[in-house]
Design an enzyme around this catalytic site. Structure first.
Site, PDB file in Angstrom:
ATOM      1  N   LYS A  41       0.834  -1.206   0.000  1.00 21.80           N
ATOM      2  CA  LYS A  41       0.000   0.000   0.000  1.00 21.80           C
ATOM      3  C   LYS A  41       0.868   1.255   0.000  1.00 21.80           C
ATOM      4  O   LYS A  41       0.566   2.232  -0.705  1.00 21.80           O
ATOM      5  CB  LYS A  41      -0.925  -0.002   1.217  1.00 21.80           C
ATOM      6  CG  LYS A  41      -2.088  -0.983   1.106  1.00 21.80           C
ATOM      7  CD  LYS A  41      -3.061  -0.828   2.254  1.00 21.80           C
ATOM      8  CE  LYS A  41      -4.251  -1.768   2.087  1.00 21.80           C
ATOM      9  NZ  LYS A  41      -5.234  -1.628   3.184  1.00 21.80           N
ATOM     10  N   LYS A 135     -24.748   0.510   3.307  1.00 23.32           N
ATOM     11  CA  LYS A 135     -24.687   1.622   2.345  1.00 23.32           C
ATOM     12  C   LYS A 135     -25.873   2.561   2.531  1.00 23.32           C
ATOM     13  O   LYS A 135     -25.738   3.785   2.376  1.00 23.32           O
ATOM     14  CB  LYS A 135     -24.632   1.071   0.924  1.00 23.32           C
ATOM     15  CG  LYS A 135     -23.292   0.421   0.588  1.00 23.32           C
ATOM     16  CD  LYS A 135     -23.254  -0.128  -0.829  1.00 23.32           C
ATOM     17  CE  LYS A 135     -21.876  -0.728  -1.133  1.00 23.32           C
ATOM     18  NZ  LYS A 135     -21.805  -1.293  -2.505  1.00 23.32           N
ATOM     19  N   ARG A 139     -25.939   6.532   3.331  1.00 26.82           N
ATOM     20  CA  ARG A 139     -26.769   7.478   2.574  1.00 26.82           C
ATOM     21  C   ARG A 139     -27.612   8.343   3.514  1.00 26.82           C
ATOM     22  O   ARG A 139     -27.718   9.561   3.329  1.00 26.82           O
ATOM     23  CB  ARG A 139     -27.701   6.732   1.619  1.00 26.82           C
ATOM     24  CG  ARG A 139     -27.036   6.189   0.365  1.00 26.82           C
ATOM     25  CD  ARG A 139     -28.097   5.735  -0.619  1.00 26.82           C
ATOM     26  NE  ARG A 139     -27.529   5.180  -1.842  1.00 26.82           N
ATOM     27  CZ  ARG A 139     -28.232   4.936  -2.941  1.00 26.82           C
ATOM     28  NH1 ARG A 139     -29.534   5.165  -2.945  1.00 26.82           N
ATOM     29  NH2 ARG A 139     -27.662   4.442  -4.023  1.00 26.82           N
ATOM     30  N   HIS A 267     -25.483 -12.089  -3.951  1.00 31.74           N
ATOM     31  CA  HIS A 267     -25.516 -11.030  -4.953  1.00 31.74           C
ATOM     32  C   HIS A 267     -25.639 -11.628  -6.356  1.00 31.74           C
ATOM     33  O   HIS A 267     -26.373 -11.096  -7.204  1.00 31.74           O
ATOM     34  CB  HIS A 267     -24.262 -10.167  -4.837  1.00 31.74           C
ATOM     35  CG  HIS A 267     -24.184  -9.404  -3.557  1.00 31.74           C
ATOM     36  ND1 HIS A 267     -23.141  -8.563  -3.254  1.00 31.74           N
ATOM     37  CD2 HIS A 267     -25.033  -9.342  -2.492  1.00 31.74           C
ATOM     38  CE1 HIS A 267     -23.347  -8.014  -2.066  1.00 31.74           C
ATOM     39  NE2 HIS A 267     -24.482  -8.492  -1.580  1.00 31.74           N
TER      40      HIS A 267
END
Length: 309
Positions: A41, A135, A139, A267
């Site tokens: 990283k 999520k 929001r 999913h």
């Protein structure tokens, strides 16, 4: 614009940093103190610096450092990972929202979504539903704080879906056989990851996308699994042997998997058995990226598959 990318060393983050630099924006990348001695990283961050990005050191455990980082820029794009098989840190963005609210200078926040629109997934299977619920929590925090936003629904990453001919657990196409999910005729939407980054950078300061969800739906990439397989068969001039997994059998197989695998397979079920990406129309609170930016020459699925030859 002055842009801060959070999660810049990740799968999508790296592409967003490059797209921001290519767009001529003053690009800052958050260097989190938590990376410790993760040399890969660090080297990625240093490569960004060599390309012209500016590194900003901050920590999600240090609110003041986050506020100071936010105050440097106009726009924030978050690419924090939210997939269970890698790392799952979506709710860290709640701390980022607090910092943005206090700083009070941000013209647009693009939170980490980039997949299925979570607002359409209240019915999702557990444990994959966790991602959508988190999520939606982010929001709500954004909207409660009156932070200007754009949500990006990028559908299926080509690298994970096209390469493996839409088969879970496969990322390269077979020259012999393929397992179809159901009848293989449910349409999904496939987008090259670099194109996702390009669209994101274009939309992040567009007044047409303010406080809206932007769906990336390149028309030539709205395809069924059978059509994706057909493109591959044409390229290799060979017909693959095909088997099929019914929805009932798919769910049975899923129950025997570990937590991360179940989340991912859930999913897949929604995409390829229910058609959750294509079974609704974009309303007044949304826009479609390829219509907004027709000048972006997006990668077609057949072109994408050529790299595997």
């Amino acid at each position: 614009m002055k842009v801060l990318v959070v999660g810049g060393t990740g799968y999508m983050g790296k592409r967003i940093v490059k797209a921001s630099l290519a767009g001529g924006h003053t690009t800052y990348v958050l260097r989190r103190q938590e990376i410790g001695v993760d040399i890969e990283k660090l080297q990625t961050l240093l490569s960004f610096k060599a390309d012209g990005a500016r590194l900003v050191e901050a920590s999600f455990d240090d609110h003041r450092s986050l506020v100071e980082a936010v105050q440097l820029v106009d726009i924030i794009v978050s690419a924090i990972s939210g997939v269970h098989f890698r790392s799952h840190h979506i709710l860290l963005q709640l701390k980022l929202v607090q910092a943005i609210k206090e700083a009070g200078n941000i013209k647009r926040f693009v939170p980490s979504e980039f997949g299925i629109d979570p607002s359409k997934m209240s019915h999702a299977l557990e444990p994959g539903k966790e991602t959508f619920d988190e999520k939606m929590r982010v929001r709500k925090a954004i909207e409660d704080a009156n932070i200007p936003f754009t949500y990006v629904s990028a559908n299926c990453f080509a690298g994970y879906f096209v390469g493996g001919l839409c088969q879970p657990g496969k990322i390269t196409p077979s020259w012999e056989s393929v397992s179809l999910l159901g009848d293989g005729n449910v349409r999904a939407i496939f987008v090259d990851e670099d194109d996702i980054a390009a669209y994101t950078i274009r939309m992040m300061n567009d007044p047409r996308t303010l406080n809206k969800t932007v769906y990336i739906r390149p028309p030539e990439n709205i395809l069924s699994q059978r059509q994706v397989v057909g493109h591959w068969e044409k390229l290799i001039n060979r017909v693959l042997e095909k088997t099929s997994i019914s929805g009932e059998n798919f769910l049975t197989i899923m129950k025997g998997m570990d937590h991360a695998q179940q989340a991912g397979l859930g999913h897949y079920y929604h995409i390829f058995y229910e058609g959750c990406l294509t079974n609704f129309d974009i309303g007044d609170d949304g826009e479609e990226a390829s219509e907004l930016y027709p000048e972006i020459n997006y990668v077609r699925v057949d072109e994408y598959l050529k790299r595997y030859l």
